[in-house]
Design a protein around this motif. Sequence first.
Motif, PDB file in Angstrom:
ATOM      1  N   SER A   1      66.995 117.180 -32.251  1.00 12.84           N
ATOM      2  CA  SER A   1      66.008 116.658 -31.306  1.00 12.84           C
ATOM      3  C   SER A   1      65.652 115.217 -31.624  1.00 12.84           C
ATOM      4  CB  SER A   1      64.743 117.523 -31.336  1.00 12.84           C
ATOM      5  OG  SER A   1      65.035 118.844 -30.930  1.00 12.84           O
ATOM      6  N   ASP A   2      65.514 114.909 -32.915  1.00 10.16           N
ATOM      7  CA  ASP A   2      65.194 113.534 -33.316  1.00 10.16           C
ATOM      8  C   ASP A   2      66.307 112.573 -32.898  1.00 10.16           C
ATOM      9  OD1 ASP A   2      62.850 114.430 -34.402  1.00 10.16           O
ATOM     10  OD2 ASP A   2      63.611 114.560 -36.458  1.00 10.16           O
TER      11      ASP A   2
ATOM     12  N   GLN B   1      65.354 120.694 -34.821  1.00  8.71           N
ATOM     13  CA  GLN B   1      64.471 119.542 -34.970  1.00  8.71           C
ATOM     14  C   GLN B   1      65.263 118.285 -35.295  1.00  8.71           C
ATOM     15  OE1 GLN B   1      61.106 119.532 -34.310  1.00  8.71           O
ATOM     16  NE2 GLN B   1      61.475 117.311 -34.435  1.00  8.71           N
TER      17      GLN B   1
ATOM     18  N   HIS C   1      62.812 124.395 -27.358  1.00  6.30           N
ATOM     19  CA  HIS C   1      61.869 125.010 -28.302  1.00  6.30           C
ATOM     20  C   HIS C   1      61.312 126.318 -27.741  1.00  6.30           C
ATOM     21  CE1 HIS C   1      61.612 122.182 -31.614  1.00  6.30           C
ATOM     22  NE2 HIS C   1      61.594 121.166 -30.748  1.00  6.30           N
TER      23      HIS C   1
ATOM     24  N   ASP D   1      65.288 124.360 -37.916  1.00  5.32           N
ATOM     25  CA  ASP D   1      65.432 123.135 -38.705  1.00  5.32           C
ATOM     26  C   ASP D   1      66.475 122.197 -38.100  1.00  5.32           C
ATOM     27  OD1 ASP D   1      63.519 123.996 -40.458  1.00  5.32           O
ATOM     28  OD2 ASP D   1      64.957 124.888 -41.860  1.00  5.32           O
TER      29      ASP D   1
END
Length: 762
Positions: free
Chosen positions: A428-429, A425, A477, A422
């Motif tokens: 990463s954004d 992510q 990932h 979580d």
Amino acid sequence: MATPDPVDPATLEIKTRSIEQTLLPLVKQISTLVSHRERPLCSDRSLRAVARVGQAVNLAVERFVTVGETIADDNPEIKQDMYEACKEARAAGSAIEKLCECAMEDSLADRGSVVRAARCLLGSVTRVLLLADIVVVKQLLLAKDKVARSLGRLESVSNFTEFVKAFSQFGAEMVELAHLTGDRQNDLKDERRRAQMAAARQVLERSTMMLLTSSKTCLRHPECPSAKENRDTVFCQMRRAMDLIHYVVKDGVLDCSESQQSYTNSQNPQQEDWDSSTVCSALKHFERLVETTRMTLLGPGCRETLTRALDTVVERTQDFTDSAYTSHEHRENILLLCDRAKLELNQLLRIGNSMENFEGGGGSPSSEMEQAVLGVLRATRDLRQQLGTTTMEQAGDLGQVTKAGQELVSTIRNLALANDIDRLQESSDRFHEYIEHILEVCKLLRHVALSESLQVSAKFTEINLRIYGPQVVTAAHTLARHPTSKIAKENLEVFADMWQWLMSDVTAVAKDVLELSQNRPEKQVYMSLPRPGKHGTTSKPLKPVRLDSEEQAKIAKAGLEMKLITSEMDAETEKWQESGSALEENNDIVKRAKNMSSMAFSMYQFTRGEGALKTTQDLFTQAEYFAEEANRLYKVVRQFSYQVPGGPHKKELLENLDRVPTYVQQLQFTVKNPTVGKAATFTKVDNVIQETKNLMNVISKVVTTCFVCATKYNLDFRGLSARGSGGSPYRGGDGAGADGEGGGAGGDGSKAGSAPGSDPSV
């Protein structure tokens, strides 16, 4: 004596330094021979010297073409062309030797034949070298194809044993390709192509380690989609780099082989991607067109061209106005300046239209039109400054953005090891946002970069960041799915190292672009011919520089080509003057043509380290006068063309004459272009010689056609005049201007109280 049809050396473009250096000995010999054309051969000693030079040239050519024919025998694809070029070279060399032997009998009476044979020899020898270069290119492309096949094998292997064997062969072939591309990069003359080759080689070098780790990760975890994405991206980027090598080596031809089918639509290499133009280049092109209206006024086609050129400028400013990181104030300023440029151009077009209606398209620019031209140029200057300010503001935040991005890479690595999907992510954004920000800065840096190499560096930094930047997250990932995998961890480390390289590239490009922008003086915008009371067209002279012998040798070929064109025009004017007929001594076309020829000869002498021009500033000053004299000759010939009846001769005359203003503008822009450093000054010297040669070539064709028309239709040259002497202190002649007057006040060769070209009738 008959000589072979000359092959124009100007049409044979030399793209590598090695060919240029091979030509230098021949250039020196021909220069020695042609120099005898400028002084009478009054002694047996000088006649024998000419004969010896002719023999030496022919002997050197014979040895040279023997090597060329050997190359042809080993390479069937160029055999026929090479044999033809060698045959032409042999014929020209033999003709030169025979003509030089004739000098013992008639003192080189047929001097035009010597010059034509020399031009033919230079052209055919250059053709031989260019054909030999095709063999070098073939070897490089074969090495590239071998690497491409090895990549295909690497991509298809299914186990580690096959992979290790294939990778070993790939490594050896990459070393060979690296050597060949490195040699080619150093040999290329074109700055943009050299930078593109460097970018392709850098991608291949940096990608090799990523290819190793991503392939091993994919073999270890074949079910993992992110591992496959990493590997496929590296393969795609390496193939893209090899296609760029093909593109550079073939000078702008894309590789249409089957390997192209492996690209996705978003990654398919396109010419506009590699050679995309910038807003500054669009502005420069538009300003040249505006400047040209001073000589050509405004025809219907010119109006359409100007409007289209400004539309291109406005379209390219959208990269600035559409950027989310451009401040509201800067966005509004850019939009307002674009609107102002449109209004100023409309004003210029209206004035041009009214002049055409009232004057039937003739006459000279009025003061109202001059003010309109200056208004357009002021608007484009302010727009350029605003774009630079916008870029500097965004680049000022680059340090913080890259630092934050590097810290985020460390965070992403730790989250992947912890298998915290979580938060990974979420990070990463944020990381993608940083990438987008840096990409925007790269785009603006490319638009405002002043050198082609920096434009290429900014462009490929942007491309590499766009493709490889997101792969850091992809590798993370893979590690998050396999947190205990050593190869997955190593793979992420390698992609993180690539990110650091990319950030170093971005920082270096930004620094270089901004430093060059700050160090280079503001380009003089008002590039019109001198106003009354001023002499010359540059606002501040450059520091004079003397070229050393090696630098003079590098520009010797261009100087000789210009000299050969000049000699042909001299022979033509002498022939027509000797024939008497309608070409009286007060023929202004002949006078101005001879005046230009004398100026060009002094510039040729500069390339040999001789004559009155001692420094680069002397050369640039001479080039300014040369361009101004060409402009006045253009006006006189334009008047003469009205007498010529319609037909093929008039069509030929006008076609060549209409090219003169463009070449004049190109030479003037080149002369006025500021330089920083000796290397840049030498490049400018080379460009000035090339532009002078191009202008001299078209002037020679115009003058020859004028004489043909005058004889055929029995036309009268008298009464034609474009007033203003245009004399120059460096002409290498008698110091008199085209009107027979000596230098005016200040010794600049112009009439006292007026500058060259300042007469309202011009």
